[in-house]
Design a protein around this motif. Structure first.
Motif, short mmCIF file in Angstrom:
data_model
loop_
_atom_site.label_atom_id
_atom_site.label_comp_id
_atom_site.label_asym_id
_atom_site.label_seq_id
_atom_site.Cartn_x
_atom_site.Cartn_y
_atom_site.Cartn_z
N CYS A 218 0.85 -1.18 0.00
CA CYS A 218 0.00 0.00 0.00
C CYS A 218 0.89 1.24 0.00
O CYS A 218 1.73 1.41 0.90
CB CYS A 218 -0.92 0.00 1.22
N SER A 222 -1.90 7.44 -3.59
CA SER A 222 -2.01 6.68 -4.85
C SER A 222 -1.56 7.46 -6.07
O SER A 222 -1.33 6.87 -7.13
CB SER A 222 -3.46 6.23 -5.04
N GLU A 507 2.54 6.81 -15.32
CA GLU A 507 2.53 5.81 -14.24
C GLU A 507 3.98 5.48 -13.89
O GLU A 507 4.78 5.17 -14.78
CB GLU A 507 1.78 4.56 -14.67
N ILE A 535 2.48 4.02 -8.77
CA ILE A 535 1.63 5.17 -8.48
C ILE A 535 1.35 5.92 -9.78
O ILE A 535 2.12 5.84 -10.74
CB ILE A 535 2.27 6.15 -7.46
N SER A 549 -2.98 7.22 3.10
CA SER A 549 -3.58 5.92 3.42
C SER A 549 -3.62 5.71 4.94
O SER A 549 -2.64 5.94 5.64
CB SER A 549 -2.75 4.80 2.78
#
Length: 698
Positions: A218, A222, A507, A535, A549
């Motif tokens: 994670c 993002s 990306e 990301i 997050s």
């Protein structure tokens, strides 16, 4: 035949059955008398008696004790509590020697001794039992005025005619004084291990291919706009161990318990220790092996590594039940013996561990003969063989408020084990049960996590892994985390940080994560497929700030809290308790303002409560010395290894500080709290969910 001996052994040791569950009666606050004249003991009073080391006996699942057969609790010289019925007729029907558990038949060439309390034993058995001055009946605990005395040594023929079975004829722990009996120079007399290949073949059939470690990642956010660089960007790496297999499909264990039997352990402490060891013995399987080391001024191996089948359990219970307390505390000598058992053994089970319990200060290695501090290097207590060749974790337990928490914490940290603080003596069995829940559910070994930067401009700034060893290589583009063993359903969280530069791509690949480990059942090396971390890099940032997050923020808070505990302890040791409390208060404020706290995250709330508890235990020097230091060190041990430890007076999964408690640990604690010696309840139909299950990443 073995099963009958096992039942007889428990009866001879005074094992008492109680109902598996205790009925709650909230409307009652004291003992009540039913209309039929029977006495009902409320649940809360029952618990207090249990905490004092007293067991309650009942012939039915109810809480009713019938007055026609009154029972009086009598203390055992060996520490166990028994109840004697005033109208019992069992002694008149006795046909079994309570020491060797074999039949007593007149006219078979064996003398029978009948004591003044009417209990009978083989003459050879009872003379061995009382030759060191023990004048107490092994059955009813009555004190004898007259004891049998053997004036000559029996000849070879008489020994051959003896009724004691071959497995315990010459065992030194039956001699009574364990710290004086002779020992072999090399401990290569461990029990033979059944061929592992057959065990593995049986277990592999019942293990699903899907029972493998799960890797999740994670990113802190993002997406980062192309024109923005991001310093100390954090990526969470989450490992989830598979569920536990059945009793026949788990890795067998070699366990050595190193137990303090110094003079300070006398009385209730020793009784509770024996009860806790009884729980350990009963829950080890026939393929597991156990050895017990007792230490005071010197150390003694009570018996070698023995399989915990019916015979092995019987021998282990006899040895533990006969422990007595005296002398000083020589932790180093006890650990030296424990390490020697592991080092000299002929055979090895897949899982190995040492449990060390002590309630005092080492008066031989760390402290000088006059009590003055002569050495501050606590690592001297840990044998070099454990640190170098064996690499076996030592799980330490500080018993009561007088133990040396710094020494025990140093031993556990140096070996890869955990340190637990047992503040309330009655919690010792639950603490052992929690530890056993982990040791009996090892699903992976030699686990190594590898992290590699993908984009050419990236490098790892750090990997936060607590006490786990981290190695960076290739100009910090590759990192490795040595995790070792994982318990079933255990979670591990690691944070990798790196600097994200601005970029022109849509990306950006950041990292790839993979891990490899040994399956302890098949001994196969398993390599998992790598997991990629990416990301998005949009042209512009959306409306509002970047959303961090909660999973990443939660683990940051854990590391912040652990760092604050460590700093506060350092300041407190220097005498500035007010400064230590201020450090903890600032950390609490920081946690309360975090993203996860604003979202009501249970773990972050738990960390705040834990810091407040530490503050209260640092309110004055006396409290800090008595419990604050040990409480902090057990917390640091738990957070640095991400593994449950006993803290203060509880191991309950309802305590939010037990965020690392697995389902197997919670189940073993439930068993401990709903049984006493001789009663092994089956697992509950609906196993308890540990807090770590409720905190899994969303």
């Amino acid at each position: 035949m073995g099963s009958d001996k096992w039942k007889k052994a428990k009866q001879a040791l005074g094992c008492i059955l109680i109902p598996q569950t205790l009925e709650t009666n909230p409307s009652s606050s004291s003992s009540n008398i039913n209309t039929n004249g029977s006495t009902v003991i409320p649940n809360e009073h029952r618990r207090r008696l249990s905490d004092a080391g007293v067991s309650l006996y009942s012939t039915s699942p109810s809480d009713v004790i019938r007055p026609p057969s009154p029972m009086t609790p009598t203390p055992s010289s060996h520490g166990l509590m028994r109840f004697s019925r005033t109208n019992s007729k069992s002694s008149s029907k006795q046909k079994t020697c309570a020491i060797c558990l074999n039949s007593m038949i007149p006219g078979q060439g064996l003398a029978i001794f009948t004591a003044e309390c009417s209990h009978s034993f083989h003459f050879n058995c009872i003379t061995s039992n009382v030759k060191h001055g023990n004048r107490v009946c092994p059955v009813c605990r009555a004190k004898w005025k007259e004891i049998p005395f053997q004036s000559r040594t029996p000849g070879p023929r008489e020994k051959l005619r003896g009724s004691m079975p071959s497995w315990n004829r010459n065992d030194p722990f039956l001699e009574g004084n364990h710290l004086q009996a002779s020992e072999p120079g090399i401990y290569d007399d461990d029990d033979f291990i059944e061929e592992q290949r057959r065990i593995r073949e049986q277990s592999v059939d019942s293990v699903s291919e899907n029972q493998r470690i799960e890797i999740k990642t994670c990113a802190e956010v993002s997406a980062i706009p192309k024109s923005i660089s991001y310093a100390d960007f954090t990526v969470l790496i989450h490992l989830k161990a598979p569920i536990a297999g059945s009793q026949n499909s788990r890795a067998p264990v070699d366990l050595v318990t190193v137990l303090d039997v110094s003079g300070s352990m006398a009385g209730t402490k020793l009784a509770l220790l024996k009860r806790a060891m009884g729980f350990v013995i009963q829950h080890l399987g026939p393929h597991d092996r156990l050895s017990v080391i007792a230490f005071s001024a010197t150390a003694r191996r009570l018996f070698p590594l023995r399989r915990m089948n019916d015979i092995g359990r019987h021998q282990a219970l006899l040895a533990v039940n006969s422990l007595t307390s005296n002398g000083g505390t020589n932790i180093a000598e006890g650990l030296k013996k424990g390490a020697k058992v592991m080092l000299d053994r002929k055979y090895k089970n897949p899982v190995s561990s040492i449990i060390l319990l002590s309630d005092g200060q080492d008066t031989y290695t760390v402290m000088g003969p006059g009590g003055s501090q002569s050495r501050t290097d606590y690592n001297s207590l840990l044998p070099s063989s454990i640190q170098q060749s064996l690499q076996i974790p030592v799980h330490t337990f500080g018993f009561g408020v007088d133990h040396d928490a710094v020494a025990l914490h140093s031993i556990s940290e140096g070996s890869g084990g955990t340190f637990s603080f047992i503040e309330v003596e009655s919690v010792i069995q639950d603490a052992f049960a929690q530890c056993m829940g982990g040791l009996l559910s090892v699903v992976t070994q030699e686990l190594v996590v590898s992290v590699e930067c993908v984009h050419p401009t990236l490098e790892l700034r750090s990997i936060e892994a607590g006490s786990y060893f981290v190695r960076l290589e290739d100009n910090a583009r590759i990192g490795h985390i040595s995790v070792g063993d994982l318990y079933a359903e255990e979670d591990k969280h690691f944070l990798a940080t790196l600097n994200i530069p601005n970029a022109s791509i849509n990306e950006m690949p950041l990292l790839k994560v993979n891990c490899s480990y040994m399956d302890p059942l098949t001994n196969d090396r398993i390599n998992l497929d790598e997991v990629a971390v990416k990301i998005d890099r949009p042209e512009t940032q959306g409306t509002g700030p970047l959303v961090v997050s909660i999973e990443v923020d939660r683990q940051r808070n854990r590391l912040r809290a652990a760092e604050a505990m460590s700093q506060a302890k350092y300041v407190a040791e220097g005498g500035d308790l007010a400064g230590a409390i201020s450090i903890l208060e600032r950390c609490r404020e920081m946690l309360s303002e975090s993203t996860s706290a604003q979202a009501g995250d249970p773990m972050t709330v738990s960390l705040g409560n834990e810091l407040r508890e530490i503050q209260e235990r640092m309110c004055n020097r006396q409290m800090y010395e008595a419990s604050g230091r040990a409480y902090v060190l057990s917390g640091l041990s738990s957070h640095s290894w991400q593994r449950a430890t006993a803290r203060g007076d509880t191991t309950s999964s309802t305590n939010l500080s037990q965020v690392y408690q697995t389902t197997m640990m919670a189940d073993m604690i439930t068993r401990s709290q709903t049984m006493v010696f001789g009663n092994v309840p089956s697992p509950p139909a609906a196993p308890l969910r540990s807090l770590s299950q409720r905190l899994s990443p969303r």
